[in-house]
Design a protein around this motif. Structure first.
Motif, mmCIF file in Angstrom:
data_model
loop_
_atom_site.group_PDB
_atom_site.id
_atom_site.type_symbol
_atom_site.label_atom_id
_atom_site.label_comp_id
_atom_site.label_asym_id
_atom_site.label_seq_id
_atom_site.Cartn_x
_atom_site.Cartn_y
_atom_site.Cartn_z
ATOM 1 N N LEU A 1 -16.234 -5.964 29.946
ATOM 2 C CA LEU A 1 -16.239 -5.209 31.182
ATOM 3 C C LEU A 1 -15.735 -3.808 30.896
ATOM 4 N N ASP A 2 -16.568 -2.824 31.224
ATOM 5 C CA ASP A 2 -16.207 -1.421 31.061
ATOM 6 C C ASP A 2 -15.972 -0.838 32.448
ATOM 7 N N VAL A 3 -14.705 -0.674 32.838
ATOM 8 C CA VAL A 3 -14.407 -0.194 34.190
ATOM 9 C C VAL A 3 -14.850 1.256 34.376
ATOM 10 N N GLU A 4 -14.952 2.013 33.306
ATOM 11 C CA GLU A 4 -15.400 3.395 33.425
ATOM 12 C C GLU A 4 -16.889 3.494 33.730
ATOM 13 N N GLN A 5 -17.632 2.437 33.455
ATOM 14 C CA GLN A 5 -19.065 2.460 33.741
ATOM 15 C C GLN A 5 -19.318 2.628 35.237
ATOM 16 N N ALA A 6 -18.462 2.018 36.044
ATOM 17 C CA ALA A 6 -18.603 2.136 37.497
ATOM 18 C C ALA A 6 -17.819 3.313 38.062
ATOM 19 N N LEU A 7 -16.666 3.620 37.479
ATOM 20 C CA LEU A 7 -15.767 4.606 38.069
ATOM 21 C C LEU A 7 -15.856 5.978 37.430
ATOM 22 N N GLY A 8 -16.467 6.072 36.254
ATOM 23 C CA GLY A 8 -16.480 7.333 35.539
ATOM 24 C C GLY A 8 -15.270 7.452 34.639
ATOM 25 N N PRO A 9 -15.115 8.588 33.933
ATOM 26 C CA PRO A 9 -14.014 8.750 32.977
ATOM 27 C C PRO A 9 -12.658 8.665 33.662
ATOM 28 N N LEU A 10 -11.763 7.863 33.088
ATOM 29 C CA LEU A 10 -10.443 7.623 33.674
ATOM 30 C C LEU A 10 -9.306 8.203 32.845
ATOM 31 N N SER A 11 -9.595 8.601 31.617
ATOM 32 C CA SER A 11 -8.606 9.249 30.748
ATOM 33 C C SER A 11 -7.287 8.474 30.740
ATOM 34 N N GLY A 12 -6.189 9.123 31.109
ATOM 35 C CA GLY A 12 -4.884 8.484 31.029
ATOM 36 C C GLY A 12 -4.680 7.330 31.975
ATOM 37 N N ALA A 13 -5.511 7.213 33.015
ATOM 38 C CA ALA A 13 -5.374 6.099 33.955
ATOM 39 C C ALA A 13 -6.016 4.824 33.438
ATOM 40 N N LEU A 14 -6.858 4.931 32.403
ATOM 41 C CA LEU A 14 -7.695 3.809 31.985
ATOM 42 C C LEU A 14 -6.902 2.545 31.683
ATOM 43 N N GLY A 15 -5.900 2.614 30.836
ATOM 44 C CA GLY A 15 -5.185 1.421 30.404
ATOM 45 C C GLY A 15 -4.502 0.678 31.534
ATOM 46 N N VAL A 16 -3.945 1.409 32.504
ATOM 47 C CA VAL A 16 -3.274 0.756 33.625
ATOM 48 C C VAL A 16 -4.311 0.154 34.567
ATOM 49 N N VAL A 17 -5.445 0.836 34.744
ATOM 50 C CA VAL A 17 -6.543 0.260 35.522
ATOM 51 C C VAL A 17 -7.026 -1.028 34.859
ATOM 52 N N GLN A 18 -7.163 -1.010 33.539
ATOM 53 C CA GLN A 18 -7.564 -2.220 32.815
ATOM 54 C C GLN A 18 -6.567 -3.345 33.019
ATOM 55 N N CYS A 19 -5.269 -3.034 32.998
ATOM 56 C CA CYS A 19 -4.246 -4.056 33.199
ATOM 57 C C CYS A 19 -4.358 -4.668 34.583
ATOM 58 N N ALA A 20 -4.574 -3.833 35.602
ATOM 59 C CA ALA A 20 -4.741 -4.353 36.964
ATOM 60 C C ALA A 20 -5.978 -5.233 37.055
ATOM 61 N N ALA A 21 -7.054 -4.820 36.378
ATOM 62 C CA ALA A 21 -8.278 -5.631 36.371
ATOM 63 C C ALA A 21 -8.050 -6.955 35.655
ATOM 64 N N ALA A 22 -7.290 -6.929 34.569
ATOM 65 C CA ALA A 22 -7.006 -8.153 33.817
ATOM 66 C C ALA A 22 -6.238 -9.150 34.674
ATOM 67 N N VAL A 23 -5.249 -8.668 35.413
ATOM 68 C CA VAL A 23 -4.466 -9.551 36.278
ATOM 69 C C VAL A 23 -5.355 -10.141 37.374
ATOM 70 N N ALA A 24 -6.228 -9.307 37.942
ATOM 71 C CA ALA A 24 -7.151 -9.799 38.971
ATOM 72 C C ALA A 24 -8.077 -10.864 38.395
ATOM 73 N N HIS A 25 -8.511 -10.689 37.156
ATOM 74 C CA HIS A 25 -9.387 -11.675 36.527
ATOM 75 C C HIS A 25 -8.656 -12.994 36.295
ATOM 76 N N LEU A 26 -7.421 -12.926 35.842
ATOM 77 C CA LEU A 26 -6.644 -14.143 35.639
ATOM 78 C C LEU A 26 -6.384 -14.853 36.971
ATOM 79 N N ASP A 27 -6.212 -14.072 38.044
ATOM 80 C CA ASP A 27 -6.007 -14.655 39.366
ATOM 81 C C ASP A 27 -7.247 -15.385 39.870
ATOM 82 N N ALA A 28 -8.414 -14.821 39.582
ATOM 83 C CA ALA A 28 -9.645 -15.295 40.207
ATOM 84 C C ALA A 28 -10.383 -16.352 39.402
ATOM 85 N N THR A 29 -10.004 -16.562 38.153
ATOM 86 C CA THR A 29 -10.742 -17.470 37.282
ATOM 87 C C THR A 29 -9.793 -18.415 36.559
#
Length: 332
Positions: A269-297
């Motif tokens: 999953l590439d979160v920047e594909q939908a949101l565009g370049p995230l630069s310094g925010a990328l890693g924390v966005v990825q962490c939030a997405a990872a937690v959501a994935h663990l919650d949902a699956t």
């Protein structure tokens, strides 16, 4: 950067939050746009008396931090911090957060000289201003720092938050990755970007358990190397026990190709594909997405990696948290 020893106290995520244009929360990071009604709108979401005179990055960060702290059960009804304020730290990741402010003040100096500047605008030129406003707003009196080294910055911020907890410098760490959109950012990148901020709350597992908080995920290991694959391998080497097979999800970019043992066959999953370049925010966005994935699956392990090139790639392994002396149960 090397992974912490496996003997270090377990660090867990107890809260997540986002302020990303169009998204209602971290779960939307796993979906494809359009996201539907009710998503964050910066036109209305960045207004309010408490946000007056703040730079755009700080306003976004405050909007993401509040739901994360609330989910972690660390805010009262008035937005006051209910934890130990003296041991609550803030770590922010932002590479371009102050660019528009600096550009605007530079334009003012060019037109009017230094006499045209106002004291209210000058704090916004500091790279650490966002962390400062977060600490002031919520009364967090522990360490406050900012990491601003490009695409791997967000994962690096999570690593340093983990170090603060392991070293006993903090018992709670609010980590925020934020990159605002704006004219100067658009000119620099050559394209319009998305307002994006994500926040996660980290604590030692024992502290979360003592106050009855719900651990959402375990920060199992971090790594840093010259490529995403090498960083991931370094993180895997810091695990208390080897993984049984590949990770369940790999949060990565298109440029990070290659089928390594840790990621072979894992969905990406590439979160920047939908949101565009995230630069310094990328890693924390990825962490939030990872937690959501663990919650949902029923997933057990998520790998996030960012960056590339000489000594610029970082990786983070998140796993489902299992309390000590408890047996893992199958989800129905």
């Amino acid at each position: 950067m090397r992974a912490l020893p496996a003997s270090a106290a377990p660090v867990v995520v107890t809260g997540t939050g986002t302020a990303v244009t169009g998204l209602t929360g971290p779960a939307d990071l796993l979906r494809r746009p359009p996201y539907g009604p009710g998503g964050f709108d910066p036109v209305t979401g960045l207004k309010g008396r408490e946000l007056r005179n703040l730079d755009r990055a700080s306003r976004l960060a405050l909007r993401a931090a509040a739901p994360a702290l609330t989910e972690a059960q660390l805010l009262d009804a008035d937005g006051g911090f209910t934890g130990e304020a003296d041991t609550a730290a803030v770590v922010v990741s932002s590479t371009l957060g102050t660019l528009d402010t600096v550009a605007a003040l530079s334009d003012t100096i060019a037109r009017e000289g230094v006499t045209g500047l106002t004291p209210l605008g000058l704090p916004g030129t500091s790279s650490n201003v966002c962390a400062g406003y977060l600490a002031i707003r919520h009364g967090l009196r522990g360490p406050s720092l900012t990491v601003c080294n490009g695409q791997s910055s967000g994962l690096d911020a999570l690593f340093w938050a983990r170090v603060l907890l392991a070293a006993g410098r903090a018992r709670t760490v609010l980590v925020v990755g934020v990159e605002p959109s704006g004219p100067a950012v658009t000119r620099l990148l050559g394209r319009e970007t998305t307002d994006a901020a994500a926040a996660v709350v980290l604590e030692r597992a024992e502290d979360a358990a003592a106050r009855g908080a719900h651990p959402r995920a375990l920060l199992a290991a971090c790594g840093r190397a010259s490529s995403a694959a090498q960083a991931a391998a370094e993180a895997a080497g810091g695990l208390a026990a080897p993984l049984e097979g590949p990770v369940d999800l790999w949060l990565t970019g298109e440029q990070q190709a290659g089928e390594e043992e840790l990621t072979a066959g894992a969905p990406r999953l590439d979160v920047e594909q939908a949101l565009g370049p995230l630069s310094g925010a990328l890693g924390v966005v990825q962490c939030a997405a990872a937690v959501a994935h663990l919650d949902a699956t029923r997933a057990e392990t998520v790998l996030a990696s960012a960056g590339g090139g000489p000594e610029t790639a970082a990786a983070l392994l998140l796993t489902r948290y299992v309390p000590p002396n408890s047996e893992r149960t199958e989800q129905s």
